[in-house]
Scaffold this active site. Sequence first.
Site, mmCIF file in Angstrom:
data_model
loop_
_atom_site.group_PDB
_atom_site.id
_atom_site.type_symbol
_atom_site.label_atom_id
_atom_site.label_comp_id
_atom_site.label_asym_id
_atom_site.label_seq_id
_atom_site.Cartn_x
_atom_site.Cartn_y
_atom_site.Cartn_z
ATOM 1 N N ASP A 84 0.842 -1.207 0.000
ATOM 2 C CA ASP A 84 0.000 0.000 0.000
ATOM 3 C C ASP A 84 0.872 1.250 0.000
ATOM 4 O OD1 ASP A 84 -2.275 -1.457 0.024
ATOM 5 O OD2 ASP A 84 -2.545 -1.382 2.203
ATOM 6 N N HIS A 106 14.468 -4.775 -11.886
ATOM 7 C CA HIS A 106 14.064 -5.713 -12.942
ATOM 8 C C HIS A 106 14.644 -7.086 -12.623
ATOM 9 C CE1 HIS A 106 12.413 -2.684 -15.647
ATOM 10 N NE2 HIS A 106 13.414 -1.905 -15.268
ATOM 11 N N ALA A 154 26.142 14.501 -0.270
ATOM 12 C CA ALA A 154 25.753 14.728 -1.664
ATOM 13 C C ALA A 154 26.366 13.669 -2.586
ATOM 14 C CB ALA A 154 26.209 16.120 -2.089
ATOM 15 N N THR A 159 23.098 1.847 -0.999
ATOM 16 C CA THR A 159 22.733 0.475 -1.377
ATOM 17 C C THR A 159 22.268 -0.334 -0.171
ATOM 18 O OG1 THR A 159 25.000 -0.284 -1.050
ATOM 19 C CG2 THR A 159 24.423 0.462 -3.264
ATOM 20 N N ARG A 174 28.995 4.708 2.809
ATOM 21 C CA ARG A 174 29.550 4.071 4.012
ATOM 22 C C ARG A 174 29.475 5.057 5.169
ATOM 23 N NH1 ARG A 174 29.961 -0.896 2.058
ATOM 24 N NH2 ARG A 174 31.556 -1.237 0.471
HETATM 25 C C1 LIG Z 1 28.365 15.117 4.148
HETATM 26 C C2 LIG Z 1 28.679 16.589 4.449
HETATM 27 C C3 LIG Z 1 27.522 17.194 5.268
HETATM 28 C C4 LIG Z 1 29.951 16.630 5.254
HETATM 29 O O1 LIG Z 1 30.325 17.949 5.474
HETATM 30 P P1 LIG Z 1 31.661 18.265 6.349
HETATM 31 O O2 LIG Z 1 31.539 17.588 7.673
HETATM 32 O O3 LIG Z 1 31.851 19.725 6.306
HETATM 33 O O4 LIG Z 1 32.770 17.467 5.555
HETATM 34 P P2 LIG Z 1 34.142 18.026 4.925
HETATM 35 O O5 LIG Z 1 33.821 18.950 3.795
HETATM 36 O O6 LIG Z 1 34.989 18.528 6.031
HETATM 37 O O7 LIG Z 1 34.771 16.714 4.322
HETATM 38 C C5 LIG Z 1 35.337 15.712 5.099
HETATM 39 C C6 LIG Z 1 35.859 14.635 4.182
HETATM 40 O O8 LIG Z 1 34.778 13.928 3.596
HETATM 41 C C7 LIG Z 1 34.806 14.039 2.169
HETATM 42 N N1 LIG Z 1 33.407 14.270 1.742
HETATM 43 C C8 LIG Z 1 32.558 15.202 2.229
HETATM 44 N N2 LIG Z 1 31.363 15.090 1.629
HETATM 45 C C9 LIG Z 1 31.462 14.081 0.747
HETATM 46 C C10 LIG Z 1 30.539 13.515 -0.156
HETATM 47 N N3 LIG Z 1 29.290 13.950 -0.263
HETATM 48 N N4 LIG Z 1 30.962 12.480 -0.921
HETATM 49 C C11 LIG Z 1 32.227 12.023 -0.813
HETATM 50 N N5 LIG Z 1 33.152 12.524 0.038
HETATM 51 C C12 LIG Z 1 32.768 13.552 0.812
HETATM 52 C C13 LIG Z 1 35.692 15.232 1.876
HETATM 53 O O9 LIG Z 1 36.288 15.100 0.628
HETATM 54 C C14 LIG Z 1 36.680 15.143 3.008
HETATM 55 O O10 LIG Z 1 37.616 14.122 2.682
HETATM 56 P P3 LIG Z 1 39.162 14.236 3.178
HETATM 57 O O11 LIG Z 1 39.090 14.262 4.676
HETATM 58 O O12 LIG Z 1 39.775 13.011 2.598
HETATM 59 O O13 LIG Z 1 39.659 15.519 2.605
HETATM 60 C C15 LIG Z 1 28.794 17.449 3.146
HETATM 61 O O14 LIG Z 1 30.035 17.207 2.531
HETATM 62 C C16 LIG Z 1 27.702 17.186 2.130
HETATM 63 O O15 LIG Z 1 27.736 16.255 1.284
HETATM 64 N N6 LIG Z 1 26.645 18.038 2.185
HETATM 65 C C17 LIG Z 1 25.486 17.958 1.346
HETATM 66 C C18 LIG Z 1 25.208 19.324 0.708
HETATM 67 C C19 LIG Z 1 23.953 19.309 -0.098
HETATM 68 O O16 LIG Z 1 23.663 18.363 -0.825
HETATM 69 N N7 LIG Z 1 23.158 20.331 0.019
HETATM 70 C C20 LIG Z 1 21.880 20.361 -0.694
HETATM 71 C C21 LIG Z 1 20.984 21.346 -0.119
HETATM 72 S S1 LIG Z 1 19.967 20.615 1.145
#
Ligand SMILES: CC(C)(COP(=O)(O)OP(=O)(O)OC[C@H]1O[C@@H](n2cnc3c(N)ncnc32)[C@H](O)[C@@H]1OP(=O)(O)O)[C@@H](O)C(=O)NCCC(=O)NCCS
Length: 179
Positions: A84, A106, A154, A159, A174
């Site tokens: 549902d 699929h 982001a 998965t 992860r």
């Molecule tokens: C997940 C998140 C919140 C973490 O932010 P943060 O704590 O400031 O993390 P940092 O920028 O300090 O990054 C820390 C590490 O994680 C890695 N990392 C951060 N976000 C990542 C992501 N989305 N995918 C892969 N690696 C990521 C960085 O490269 C960094 O790696 P390093 O230590 O090897 O250099 C942020 O990176 C993010 O993805 N925000 C989403 C933003 C968004 O989509 N906004 C939409 C509007 S709602």
Amino acid sequence: MELLKKYQFDKNCDRIGPDIPFTHWKLYFKARMIKICKKKFFEFAEGAEIRPGAYIVGCSKIFLGKNVIIRPGSRLFAESSSHDVSITIEDNVMLGSLVSIYVNNHRYDRPNTEIIEQGHYPTEPVLIKSGSWIGANCVILPGVTIGKNSIIGAGSVVTQSIPDGVVAFGNPARIVQKI
Ligand SMILES: CC(C)(COP(=O)(O)OP(=O)(O)OC[C@H]1O[C@@H](n2cnc3c(N)ncnc32)[C@H](O)[C@@H]1OP(=O)(O)O)[C@@H](O)C(=O)NCCC(=O)NCCS
């Protein structure tokens, strides 16, 4: 004649999206957006919004909690003959734009049959628990639960289920931090 058929299809189909123009325009006007979404969704709670440019298939199988906003370019595919509700997004979940959620795969277990002919495996519902934040451009795959107050970075491909109160990102996503 073709126009009338398209109008009737758009009005009655279990979808909302840019390719359904006779209802999609309503998303630009809040009162009309709420009215059509309350009619089409399983649950469309107070403060929920579907923004223009979002694409929803199987609206009747989707539970949207309070203040949940589905932003432009997001895609929710919820069609299911067995459930549902196949996508549940609880209260106060934040989703970036371009988030995609899927509940079906699929079938591909008959090697001599083209996949298009094999039908689907059973639907695996997706549950996103209250207070979590799903970053832009994430893909959430069938059967995944995202825990309460968790963050999915982001561009992640999720998965497997993610517990409450963690930060997870990557492909595959992860856990990188407990909050
Ligand atoms: C997940 C998140 C919140 C973490 O932010 P943060 O704590 O400031 O993390 P940092 O920028 O300090 O990054 C820390 C590490 O994680 C890695 N990392 C951060 N976000 C990542 C992501 N989305 N995918 C892969 N690696 C990521 C960085 O490269 C960094 O790696 P390093 O230590 O090897 O250099 C942020 O990176 C993010 O993805 N925000 C989403 C933003 C968004 O989509 N906004 C939409 C509007 S709602």
